[in-house]
Design an enzyme around this catalytic site. Sequence first.
Site, PDB file in Angstrom:
ATOM      1  N   TYR A   1      63.829  98.579 -26.169  1.00 33.39           N
ATOM      2  CA  TYR A   1      64.776  97.621 -25.608  1.00 33.39           C
ATOM      3  C   TYR A   1      64.182  96.228 -25.528  1.00 33.39           C
ATOM      4  O   TYR A   1      62.981  96.045 -25.729  1.00 33.39           O
ATOM      5  CB  TYR A   1      65.226  98.083 -24.214  1.00 33.39           C
ATOM      6  CG  TYR A   1      64.223  97.833 -23.091  1.00 33.39           C
ATOM      7  CD1 TYR A   1      63.067  98.592 -22.953  1.00 33.39           C
ATOM      8  CD2 TYR A   1      64.436  96.818 -22.168  1.00 33.39           C
ATOM      9  CE1 TYR A   1      62.168  98.356 -21.931  1.00 33.39           C
ATOM     10  CE2 TYR A   1      63.541  96.575 -21.133  1.00 33.39           C
ATOM     11  CZ  TYR A   1      62.407  97.345 -21.013  1.00 33.39           C
ATOM     12  OH  TYR A   1      61.513  97.112 -20.011  1.00 33.39           O
TER      13      TYR A   1
ATOM     14  N   LYS B   1      57.932  98.239 -26.081  1.00 31.71           N
ATOM     15  CA  LYS B   1      58.946  98.053 -25.036  1.00 31.71           C
ATOM     16  C   LYS B   1      59.881  99.259 -25.092  1.00 31.71           C
ATOM     17  O   LYS B   1      61.044  99.165 -25.504  1.00 31.71           O
ATOM     18  CB  LYS B   1      59.680  96.720 -25.235  1.00 31.71           C
ATOM     19  CG  LYS B   1      60.265  96.183 -23.951  1.00 31.71           C
ATOM     20  CD  LYS B   1      60.507  94.699 -24.009  1.00 31.71           C
ATOM     21  CE  LYS B   1      61.356  94.187 -22.868  1.00 31.71           C
ATOM     22  NZ  LYS B   1      60.827  94.444 -21.529  1.00 31.71           N
TER      23      LYS B   1
ATOM     24  N   GLU C   1      48.974  95.054 -15.663  1.00 33.18           N
ATOM     25  CA  GLU C   1      50.180  94.235 -15.472  1.00 33.18           C
ATOM     26  C   GLU C   1      50.944  94.771 -14.276  1.00 33.18           C
ATOM     27  O   GLU C   1      50.468  95.659 -13.574  1.00 33.18           O
ATOM     28  CB  GLU C   1      51.046  94.253 -16.740  1.00 33.18           C
ATOM     29  CG  GLU C   1      51.526  95.638 -17.116  1.00 33.18           C
ATOM     30  CD  GLU C   1      52.491  95.646 -18.306  1.00 33.18           C
ATOM     31  OE1 GLU C   1      53.078  94.608 -18.624  1.00 33.18           O
ATOM     32  OE2 GLU C   1      52.656  96.740 -18.892  1.00 33.18           O
TER      33      GLU C   1
ATOM     34  N   LEU D   1      52.503  95.142 -21.779  1.00 33.46           N
ATOM     35  CA  LEU D   1      53.565  94.616 -22.628  1.00 33.46           C
ATOM     36  C   LEU D   1      53.257  93.156 -22.942  1.00 33.46           C
ATOM     37  O   LEU D   1      52.963  92.383 -22.029  1.00 33.46           O
ATOM     38  CB  LEU D   1      54.912  94.717 -21.906  1.00 33.46           C
ATOM     39  CG  LEU D   1      56.067  94.302 -22.805  1.00 33.46           C
ATOM     40  CD1 LEU D   1      56.465  95.447 -23.717  1.00 33.46           C
ATOM     41  CD2 LEU D   1      57.244  93.827 -22.000  1.00 33.46           C
TER      42      LEU D   1
HETATM   43  N1  PDD Z   1      60.673  93.694 -18.184  1.00 34.50           N
HETATM   44  N2  PDD Z   1      55.583  94.075 -18.408  1.00 34.50           N
HETATM   45  C1  PDD Z   1      56.535  95.018 -18.289  1.00 34.50           C
HETATM   46  C2  PDD Z   1      56.124  96.447 -18.093  1.00 34.50           C
HETATM   47  C3  PDD Z   1      57.901  94.654 -18.333  1.00 34.50           C
HETATM   48  O1  PDD Z   1      58.855  95.590 -18.232  1.00 34.50           O
HETATM   49  C4  PDD Z   1      58.243  93.277 -18.501  1.00 34.50           C
HETATM   50  C5  PDD Z   1      59.668  92.784 -18.570  1.00 34.50           C
HETATM   51  C6  PDD Z   1      57.202  92.336 -18.628  1.00 34.50           C
HETATM   52  C7  PDD Z   1      57.469  90.851 -18.870  1.00 34.50           C
HETATM   53  O2  PDD Z   1      57.916  90.625 -20.201  1.00 34.50           O
HETATM   54  P1  PDD Z   1      58.904  89.399 -20.549  1.00 34.50           P
HETATM   55  O3  PDD Z   1      58.241  88.182 -20.039  1.00 34.50           O
HETATM   56  O4  PDD Z   1      58.994  89.430 -22.025  1.00 34.50           O
HETATM   57  O5  PDD Z   1      60.233  89.643 -19.846  1.00 34.50           O
HETATM   58  C8  PDD Z   1      55.890  92.768 -18.577  1.00 34.50           C
HETATM   59  C9  PDD Z   1      62.087  93.364 -18.324  1.00 34.50           C
HETATM   60  C10 PDD Z   1      62.474  92.001 -17.815  1.00 34.50           C
HETATM   61  C11 PDD Z   1      62.923  94.500 -17.730  1.00 34.50           C
HETATM   62  O6  PDD Z   1      62.553  95.633 -17.983  1.00 34.50           O
HETATM   63  O7  PDD Z   1      63.945  94.247 -17.085  1.00 34.50           O
END
Ligand code: PDD
Length: 287
Positions: free
Chosen positions: A33, A147, A179, A203
């Site tokens: 996703y 992801k 993270e 991620l």
């Molecule tokens: N999640 N790490 C994890 C495990 C995440 O699920 C996310 C983002 C991030 C930050 O990535 P980005 O800056 O590309 O949004 C880091 C999204 C927002 C979610 O699952 O809703």
Amino acid sequence: MSNTVFLNGGFLPQEQAFVPVMDRGFIFGDGVYEVIPVYGGRLFRLDEHLQRLQHSLDCVRLANPMTHAEWADILQRLVRENGDGEQSVYLQVTRGHAPRDHAFPLDAKPTIFISSAPLKPVATELLKNGVAAITLEDIRWKYCHIKAIALLPNILLRQQAIDAEAQEAILIRDGVVTEGAARNVLIVTEGVIKTPHKGPFLLPGITRDLVLELAATHGLAHEECRFGPETLARAEEIWLTSSTRELVSVTRLDGKPVGGGRPGAVWQQMYTLYQGYKQALIAGAVE
Ligand code: PDD
């Protein structure tokens, strides 16, 4: 705001969108996703999100069902259908529906689903005071750079943080900070912005990368490095980044104040740069 979604080739109201129960996303969490923020009707860092989608698809051996141009066109159309402005777009690709068997199905068509929700700005109160976080052992699998939609460990970890009256869990694997449950982590020590290297245990966040890019452009000291829970606990500032919550400051960690217990000066500077970048996007000055 109307709520139109895209499912397998067509736009339709969300209430009319259904996926077969044998979809491998439902049965196995077999899919990937993206979450893309939209400001002033413009998709934020679209190329980076589509590149990461391609990476996730490659890692789980799923052919990309659409070209970059097709994705861009459909995403933009959906944003328009839902009234432009500020949105959070969610897209998911699964391996499609097939009789339940762990082996990849030979002839299943991937399921493509895209939806959008209003993007609520982070509450002023949270920006002013920062948020609380707790540290937890990172119990997730070893391919966290994908992801993947199989987010059960992340959900359990985030809920543990909420139960401890914190907004996020900061994860530690083998003595190293990785993270958050759904956000990347950055710290400031001796004025230097630090964040873990990309690799299989985190991620590659689009927001994290933009923050590093802004630091480089504006001459703020920054580096990617390994650090453990002791360094985290002593940090002057701790930040969390994600597409939907942007950049927030952690002001309490495991019940103790971080730095002065208020969002720090470097966070304030970066937050201003980030908002400036968003305004430039809305004005059409950056992609
Ligand atoms: N999640 N790490 C994890 C495990 C995440 O699920 C996310 C983002 C991030 C930050 O990535 P980005 O800056 O590309 O949004 C880091 C999204 C927002 C979610 O699952 O809703």
